[in-house]
Design a protein around this motif. Structure first.
Motif, short mmCIF file in Angstrom:
data_model
loop_
_atom_site.label_atom_id
_atom_site.label_comp_id
_atom_site.label_asym_id
_atom_site.label_seq_id
_atom_site.Cartn_x
_atom_site.Cartn_y
_atom_site.Cartn_z
N LEU A 191 0.83 -1.21 0.00
CA LEU A 191 0.00 0.00 0.00
C LEU A 191 0.86 1.25 0.00
O LEU A 191 0.58 2.22 -0.73
CB LEU A 191 -0.92 0.00 1.22
CG LEU A 191 -2.13 -0.94 1.18
CD1 LEU A 191 -2.94 -0.80 2.46
CD2 LEU A 191 -3.01 -0.66 -0.03
N ASN A 192 1.93 1.24 0.82
CA ASN A 192 2.83 2.39 0.88
C ASN A 192 3.52 2.64 -0.46
O ASN A 192 3.90 3.77 -0.78
CB ASN A 192 3.87 2.20 1.97
CG ASN A 192 3.27 2.28 3.37
OD1 ASN A 192 2.18 2.82 3.55
ND2 ASN A 192 3.95 1.73 4.36
N SER A 193 3.69 1.57 -1.23
CA SER A 193 4.34 1.68 -2.53
C SER A 193 3.33 1.85 -3.67
O SER A 193 3.70 1.74 -4.84
CB SER A 193 5.21 0.43 -2.79
OG SER A 193 6.23 0.31 -1.82
N ARG A 194 2.07 2.05 -3.30
CA ARG A 194 0.99 2.28 -4.25
C ARG A 194 0.79 1.10 -5.22
O ARG A 194 0.45 1.27 -6.38
CB ARG A 194 1.23 3.58 -5.04
CG ARG A 194 1.21 4.82 -4.15
CD ARG A 194 1.69 6.05 -4.87
NE ARG A 194 3.11 5.96 -5.20
CZ ARG A 194 4.09 6.16 -4.32
NH1 ARG A 194 3.81 6.49 -3.08
NH2 ARG A 194 5.35 6.07 -4.67
N GLU A 195 1.00 -0.10 -4.69
CA GLU A 195 0.75 -1.33 -5.45
C GLU A 195 -0.58 -1.90 -4.97
O GLU A 195 -0.65 -2.96 -4.34
CB GLU A 195 1.90 -2.33 -5.23
CG GLU A 195 3.24 -1.89 -5.75
CD GLU A 195 3.33 -1.93 -7.27
OE1 GLU A 195 2.45 -2.55 -7.89
OE2 GLU A 195 4.27 -1.33 -7.82
N SER A 196 -1.67 -1.21 -5.30
CA SER A 196 -2.97 -1.56 -4.75
C SER A 196 -3.47 -2.93 -5.20
O SER A 196 -4.10 -3.65 -4.43
CB SER A 196 -4.00 -0.48 -5.13
OG SER A 196 -4.10 -0.36 -6.53
N GLU A 197 -3.20 -3.30 -6.45
CA GLU A 197 -3.68 -4.59 -6.95
C GLU A 197 -3.02 -5.75 -6.21
O GLU A 197 -3.68 -6.70 -5.77
CB GLU A 197 -3.42 -4.70 -8.45
CG GLU A 197 -4.01 -5.96 -9.06
CD GLU A 197 -3.86 -6.01 -10.58
OE1 GLU A 197 -4.17 -7.05 -11.16
OE2 GLU A 197 -3.43 -4.99 -11.16
N LEU A 198 -1.69 -5.67 -6.06
CA LEU A 198 -0.98 -6.70 -5.32
C LEU A 198 -1.38 -6.70 -3.85
O LEU A 198 -1.51 -7.76 -3.23
CB LEU A 198 0.54 -6.49 -5.44
CG LEU A 198 1.25 -7.15 -6.61
CD1 LEU A 198 2.73 -6.77 -6.62
CD2 LEU A 198 1.11 -8.67 -6.57
N ALA A 199 -1.56 -5.51 -3.29
CA ALA A 199 -1.97 -5.40 -1.89
C ALA A 199 -3.30 -6.09 -1.66
O ALA A 199 -3.50 -6.77 -0.65
CB ALA A 199 -2.05 -3.93 -1.48
N SER A 200 -4.22 -5.95 -2.61
CA SER A 200 -5.52 -6.59 -2.49
C SER A 200 -5.38 -8.11 -2.51
O SER A 200 -6.03 -8.82 -1.72
CB SER A 200 -6.42 -6.14 -3.63
OG SER A 200 -7.66 -6.79 -3.59
N LYS A 201 -4.55 -8.64 -3.38
CA LYS A 201 -4.34 -10.09 -3.45
C LYS A 201 -3.73 -10.62 -2.15
O LYS A 201 -4.10 -11.69 -1.67
CB LYS A 201 -3.42 -10.42 -4.63
CG LYS A 201 -4.05 -10.20 -5.99
CD LYS A 201 -3.08 -10.54 -7.11
CE LYS A 201 -3.73 -10.32 -8.47
NZ LYS A 201 -2.79 -10.62 -9.58
N VAL A 202 -2.80 -9.84 -1.59
CA VAL A 202 -2.17 -10.25 -0.33
C VAL A 202 -3.19 -10.25 0.81
O VAL A 202 -3.21 -11.15 1.65
CB VAL A 202 -0.98 -9.34 0.01
CG1 VAL A 202 -0.49 -9.56 1.43
CG2 VAL A 202 0.16 -9.59 -0.98
N MET A 203 -4.07 -9.25 0.84
CA MET A 203 -5.09 -9.19 1.89
C MET A 203 -6.04 -10.37 1.78
O MET A 203 -6.43 -10.97 2.79
CB MET A 203 -5.84 -7.87 1.81
CG MET A 203 -6.98 -7.76 2.83
SD MET A 203 -6.47 -8.05 4.55
CE MET A 203 -5.61 -6.52 4.90
N VAL A 204 -6.43 -10.72 0.57
CA VAL A 204 -7.31 -11.88 0.38
C VAL A 204 -6.60 -13.15 0.85
O VAL A 204 -7.21 -14.01 1.51
CB VAL A 204 -7.72 -12.02 -1.10
CG1 VAL A 204 -8.45 -13.34 -1.35
CG2 VAL A 204 -8.62 -10.85 -1.51
N GLU A 205 -5.32 -13.25 0.55
CA GLU A 205 -4.53 -14.40 1.02
C GLU A 205 -4.49 -14.44 2.54
O GLU A 205 -4.62 -15.50 3.16
CB GLU A 205 -3.11 -14.31 0.46
CG GLU A 205 -2.18 -15.45 0.89
CD GLU A 205 -2.47 -16.76 0.18
OE1 GLU A 205 -1.87 -17.78 0.55
OE2 GLU A 205 -3.30 -16.77 -0.75
#
Length: 380
Positions: A170-184
């Motif tokens: 999130l801090n690096s503005r990688e919202s798509e990857l951040a979302s996948k990590v949260m789902v994981e």
């Protein structure tokens, strides 16, 4: 993997050199006249940051790494944990990049089954997040699992790692990857402990709804922490985005406007997403969509329809073409908003039919080949 070394010396000589270096910086727990314990050297490792010479600091830290990887497992955990703690909060961005490189060398230099690799990777993610270099450490979940697989981190460790990884993305503005990590992360919870992740589930839902590139949301409803929210307004709103049409969202918004806006969601963005989702649902049931139907279902004016359809096609969720002359959209295929049991059955039937057709083609080709062979045999 070859490891950078402080100098071409034995481990004992190297330790003596390091002791002399840190003693000159004011360390009182090392003695360059005797073989100081490596744990004492590691305890003052961050003193090298005070010199202001980044190149020298990296050499010193790599020297320590070359000794750490030689430690037996029973001694390694506590010392490497201390080393990671010393590098976890670099005083500057330049030193942070050095710490990142040094920790990477340590991670790859350790035995793949060493439990300390998890500690090092966790620190790598933490430092990478601070210096906005998370993509140099993490690119996808499968690769991370493969890297950490041999050292077998437990479920609690993975949850801690996924949390800090989500924050770094999130801090690096990688919202798509951040979302996948949260789902994981949410998928690591069971029925018994799902309530512990209630707040994280809420953040995940809001982030997914707010993301302009996220449209398929049905998988969220299967996560145990999300199921805990059943009956709450946020869960109701998610259900609207998963299964309902635009009219249902407008009704929800009219009745719960303060709630929606209190989540930080923008109504105009919600409208855009719900229109696209409604279009997908219409396209599932019809290969031809008259402009008039789209105007009514999506609450668009006549001159807005064509521009909207182009926006839908850019998402690649639907394959279609416009027939402007006859004022309709011809649908080739569409992604399903939800993929339930009936869809799996349809897929099974499709694959079964495909397999049958392939067998028929194969049998036909064999017949042709055999006939040609018989013909050639007769001619000869």
């Amino acid at each position: 993997m070859s490891l950078p070394a402080f100098i071409d010396l034995t481990v004992e000589e190297q330790a003596t050199e390091l002791c002399s270096y840190f003693k000159a910086l004011g360390a009182s727990n090392v003695d360059d006249d005797q073989n100081s314990d490596l744990s004492n050297i590691v305890a003052v490792a961050d003193l090298c940051f005070k010199e202001g010479n980044e190149g020298e600091a990296e050499g010193i830290l790599n020297s320590i790494v070359s000794m750490l990887v030689l430690l037996p497992n029973e001694k390694a955990e506590s010392i490497i944990t201390t080393f990671c703690q010393k590098l976890a909060k670099p005083p500057s961005n330049k030193l942070g990049l050095i710490c990142l490189r040094v920790l990477s060398v340590l991670f790859h230099g350790l035995d793949p089954v060493s439990s300390t690799r998890y500690t090092v990777y966790h620190t790598l993610v933490k430092v990478a997040g601070q210096v906005e270099q998370i993509k140099s450490v993490f690119t996808d979940l499968d690769k991370m699992r493969a890297q950490l697989g041999p050292c077998k981190p437990n479920n609690e460790q993975m949850q801690k790692l996924l949390r800090i990884l989500h924050e770094a993305l999130l801090n690096s503005r990688e919202s798509e990857l951040a979302s996948k990590v949260m789902v994981e992360l949410l998928s690591t919870y069971t029925t018994e402990n799902a309530s512990q992740a209630r707040e994280e589930a809420q953040r995940c839902i809001v982030a997914s709804l707010a993301d302009p590139h996220t449209f398929l949301l049905d998988h969220l409803l299967t996560l145990q922490p999300v199921k805990v929210l059943e009956g709450a307004l946020l869960h109701d709103l998610l259900t609207v985005f998963v299964t309902e049409k635009l009219s249902a969202y407008l009704k929800f918004y009219e009745e719960k406007k303060d709630f929606v806006e209190g989540l930080g969601l923008k109504h105009e963005q919600n409208l855009r997403k719900m229109r696209i989702l409604t279009f997908m649902q219409l396209a599932e049931n019809s290969v031809e969509l008259p402009f008039e139907t789209l105007e009514k279902q999506l609450q668009l004016t006549e001159d807005q329809v064509e521009e909207f359809v182009l926006q839908v096609l850019k998402t690649k969720l639907v394959r279609a073409r416009m027939d402007q002359l006859n004022k309709k959209v011809l649908v080739s295929s569409t992604m399903h908003r939800t993929f339930g049991k009936q869809h799996w059955q349809q897929l099974r039937e499709l694959l079964t039919t495909w397999r049958t057709h392939l067998r028929q083609v194969k049998d036909s080709m064999l017949t042709i080949v055999n006939e040609q062979a018989e013909l050639l045999a007769q001619q000869s």
